[in-house]
Design a protein around this motif. Structure first.
Motif, PDB file in Angstrom:
ATOM      1  N   GLU A   1       0.851  -1.181   0.000  1.00  0.00           N
ATOM      2  CA  GLU A   1       0.000   0.000   0.000  1.00  0.00           C
ATOM      3  C   GLU A   1       0.889   1.235   0.000  1.00  0.00           C
ATOM      4  O   GLU A   1       1.680   1.441   0.929  1.00  0.00           O
ATOM      5  N   PHE A   2       0.778   2.052  -1.033  1.00  0.00           N
ATOM      6  CA  PHE A   2       1.592   3.260  -1.140  1.00  0.00           C
ATOM      7  C   PHE A   2       1.231   4.241  -0.029  1.00  0.00           C
ATOM      8  O   PHE A   2       0.058   4.451   0.285  1.00  0.00           O
ATOM      9  N   LEU A   3       2.247   4.867   0.557  1.00  0.00           N
ATOM     10  CA  LEU A   3       2.022   5.870   1.596  1.00  0.00           C
ATOM     11  C   LEU A   3       2.439   7.260   1.138  1.00  0.00           C
ATOM     12  O   LEU A   3       1.642   8.188   1.116  1.00  0.00           O
ATOM     13  N   ILE A   4       3.713   7.429   0.783  1.00  0.00           N
ATOM     14  CA  ILE A   4       4.230   8.748   0.449  1.00  0.00           C
ATOM     15  C   ILE A   4       5.436   8.608  -0.468  1.00  0.00           C
ATOM     16  O   ILE A   4       6.138   7.587  -0.451  1.00  0.00           O
ATOM     17  N   TYR A   5       5.681   9.644  -1.281  1.00  0.00           N
ATOM     18  CA  TYR A   5       6.736   9.622  -2.287  1.00  0.00           C
ATOM     19  C   TYR A   5       7.456  10.961  -2.296  1.00  0.00           C
ATOM     20  O   TYR A   5       6.811  12.008  -2.325  1.00  0.00           O
ATOM     21  N   PHE A   6       8.781  10.912  -2.233  1.00  0.00           N
ATOM     22  CA  PHE A   6       9.621  12.097  -2.335  1.00  0.00           C
ATOM     23  C   PHE A   6      10.428  12.017  -3.630  1.00  0.00           C
ATOM     24  O   PHE A   6      10.979  10.976  -3.963  1.00  0.00           O
ATOM     25  N   GLN A   7      10.524  13.116  -4.346  1.00  0.00           N
ATOM     26  CA  GLN A   7      11.338  13.162  -5.552  1.00  0.00           C
ATOM     27  C   GLN A   7      12.090  14.491  -5.566  1.00  0.00           C
ATOM     28  O   GLN A   7      11.485  15.559  -5.702  1.00  0.00           O
ATOM     29  N   GLY A   8      13.389  14.406  -5.410  1.00  0.00           N
ATOM     30  CA  GLY A   8      14.228  15.590  -5.461  1.00  0.00           C
ATOM     31  C   GLY A   8      13.747  16.648  -4.485  1.00  0.00           C
ATOM     32  O   GLY A   8      13.459  16.372  -3.330  1.00  0.00           O
ATOM     33  N   ASN A   9      13.663  17.873  -4.979  1.00  0.00           N
ATOM     34  CA  ASN A   9      13.238  18.994  -4.157  1.00  0.00           C
ATOM     35  C   ASN A   9      11.748  19.298  -4.292  1.00  0.00           C
ATOM     36  O   ASN A   9      11.270  20.299  -3.751  1.00  0.00           O
ATOM     37  N   SER A  10      11.037  18.435  -5.006  1.00  0.00           N
ATOM     38  CA  SER A  10       9.607  18.671  -5.199  1.00  0.00           C
ATOM     39  C   SER A  10       8.835  18.371  -3.921  1.00  0.00           C
ATOM     40  O   SER A  10       9.307  17.626  -3.057  1.00  0.00           O
ATOM     41  N   ALA A  11       7.653  18.959  -3.837  1.00  0.00           N
ATOM     42  CA  ALA A  11       6.788  18.678  -2.694  1.00  0.00           C
ATOM     43  C   ALA A  11       6.423  17.198  -2.716  1.00  0.00           C
ATOM     44  O   ALA A  11       6.137  16.631  -3.769  1.00  0.00           O
ATOM     45  N   PRO A  12       6.449  16.535  -1.569  1.00  0.00           N
ATOM     46  CA  PRO A  12       6.138  15.109  -1.533  1.00  0.00           C
ATOM     47  C   PRO A  12       4.692  14.832  -1.915  1.00  0.00           C
ATOM     48  O   PRO A  12       3.811  15.653  -1.699  1.00  0.00           O
ATOM     49  N   ASP A  13       4.496  13.658  -2.483  1.00  0.00           N
ATOM     50  CA  ASP A  13       3.147  13.172  -2.784  1.00  0.00           C
ATOM     51  C   ASP A  13       2.661  12.394  -1.563  1.00  0.00           C
ATOM     52  O   ASP A  13       3.109  11.280  -1.326  1.00  0.00           O
ATOM     53  N   LYS A  14       1.742  12.982  -0.828  1.00  0.00           N
ATOM     54  CA  LYS A  14       1.267  12.386   0.415  1.00  0.00           C
ATOM     55  C   LYS A  14      -0.079  11.700   0.244  1.00  0.00           C
ATOM     56  O   LYS A  14      -0.753  11.397   1.238  1.00  0.00           O
ATOM     57  N   SER A  15      -0.459  11.471  -0.996  1.00  0.00           N
ATOM     58  CA  SER A  15      -1.826  11.016  -1.264  1.00  0.00           C
ATOM     59  C   SER A  15      -2.156   9.658  -0.646  1.00  0.00           C
ATOM     60  O   SER A  15      -3.322   9.329  -0.490  1.00  0.00           O
ATOM     61  N   GLY A  16      -1.153   8.883  -0.275  1.00  0.00           N
ATOM     62  CA  GLY A  16      -1.415   7.562   0.273  1.00  0.00           C
ATOM     63  C   GLY A  16      -1.464   7.497   1.792  1.00  0.00           C
ATOM     64  O   GLY A  16      -1.811   6.455   2.354  1.00  0.00           O
ATOM     65  N   LEU A  17      -1.140   8.571   2.463  1.00  0.00           N
ATOM     66  CA  LEU A  17      -1.152   8.549   3.922  1.00  0.00           C
ATOM     67  C   LEU A  17      -2.572   8.316   4.414  1.00  0.00           C
ATOM     68  O   LEU A  17      -3.489   9.049   4.051  1.00  0.00           O
ATOM     69  N   PRO A  18      -2.784   7.297   5.264  1.00  0.00           N
ATOM     70  CA  PRO A  18      -4.145   6.912   5.648  1.00  0.00           C
ATOM     71  C   PRO A  18      -4.834   7.872   6.606  1.00  0.00           C
ATOM     72  O   PRO A  18      -6.068   7.878   6.676  1.00  0.00           O
ATOM     73  N   SER A  19      -4.087   8.643   7.353  1.00  0.00           N
ATOM     74  CA  SER A  19      -4.701   9.600   8.281  1.00  0.00           C
ATOM     75  C   SER A  19      -3.666  10.654   8.646  1.00  0.00           C
ATOM     76  O   SER A  19      -2.492  10.532   8.313  1.00  0.00           O
ATOM     77  N   ASP A  20      -4.144  11.697   9.349  1.00  0.00           N
ATOM     78  CA  ASP A  20      -3.220  12.762   9.728  1.00  0.00           C
ATOM     79  C   ASP A  20      -2.299  12.344  10.872  1.00  0.00           C
ATOM     80  O   ASP A  20      -1.458  13.125  11.312  1.00  0.00           O
ATOM     81  N   ARG A  21      -2.440  11.103  11.343  1.00  0.00           N
ATOM     82  CA  ARG A  21      -1.491  10.617  12.346  1.00  0.00           C
ATOM     83  C   ARG A  21      -0.156  10.232  11.701  1.00  0.00           C
ATOM     84  O   ARG A  21       0.841  10.066  12.393  1.00  0.00           O
TER      85      ARG A  21
END
Lengths: 111, 117
Positions: free
Chosen positions: B44-64
């Motif tokens: 299950e994808f959670l989060i993705y970082f690429q270089g200096n770009s803003a991370p893709d947080k679309s997979g985080l299941p909650s704000d915890r």
């Protein structure tokens, strides 16, 4: 997002060729097709990647038809050590958050 | 060369406590991914970082759940107020997206097995 569908499980015997097919009907232009292998208690390991036609490396071949709506991973002459879960992954590698791993295919190789 | 490393390998924590999971990617890899794998399930994808770009947080299941990547290298995944359903193996991967399609493969670490009691 390109959703993938693959068989849940497959059985084979040592020395046989195994073909695992993955369906991805809504694959996008920039999407690549990648296969990973995972053993219990380990992270997945890259097997092969392709965009179209056929790709072959030292461990597997990947067949992709012209419409790219499916792909087939071919493992030649499997051994007991090939028993693992195989994941088909379709997506644009430059959009890491859109890479979706499916449930995988559990391959069991018997002596 | 060194692969992706993760620590700790196992973590047992009590419900409600915060945990931090660490990932050391392969040196020079531009992209870093976090996944979660429950027993017998796919990734299950959670989060993705690429270089200096803003991370893709679309997979985080909650704000915890939150993650950061410092200096384009080490990443920490933090889970606050852990719940029993957070129990899973957390996998980190890195890849070198600057090298063209032939280098797009993800290299995975061994994972951190989190158990929330």
């Amino acid at each position: 997002l390109a959703k993938t569908t693959q068989p849940i499980s497959m059985d084979s015997y040592e020395g046989q060729e195994v073909n695992i097919t993955c369906s991805h009907n809504n694959i996008a232009t920039n999407d690549y097709i990648t296969w990973y292998q995972q053993f219990p208690s380990q992270g997945p390991r890259f097997i092969i990647q392709g965009y179209k036609t056929k790709v072959t490396n030292e461990v597997a071949s990947l067949f992709i038809p012209a419409d790219r709506k499916s792909s087939t991973l071919s493992l030649p002459r499997v051994s007991l050590s090939d028993t693992a879960v195989y994941y088909c992954l379709v997506g644009d590698p430059l959009k890491g958050g859109k890479l979706i791993f499916g449930q995988g295919t559990e391959l069991s190789v018997k002596p | 060369g060194a692969g992706v490393s993760q620590s700790p390998s196992n973590k047992v924590t009590e419900k409600g406590k915060d945990v931090e999971l660490r990932c050391d990617p392969i040196s020079g890899h531009t992209a870093l991914y976090w996944y979660r794998q429950s027993l017998g399930q796919g990734l299950e994808f959670l989060i993705y970082f690429q270089g200096n770009s803003a991370p893709d947080k679309s997979g985080l299941p909650s704000d915890r759940f939150s993650a950061e990547r410092t200096g384009g290298s080490v990443s920490t995944l933090t889970i606050q107020r852990t719940q029993q359903e957070d129990s899973a193996v957390y996998l980190c991967a890195s890849s070198n997206l600057a090298g063209g399609p032939s280098s797009y493969e993800q290299y995975f670490g061994p994972g951190t097995r989190l158990t929330v009691t």
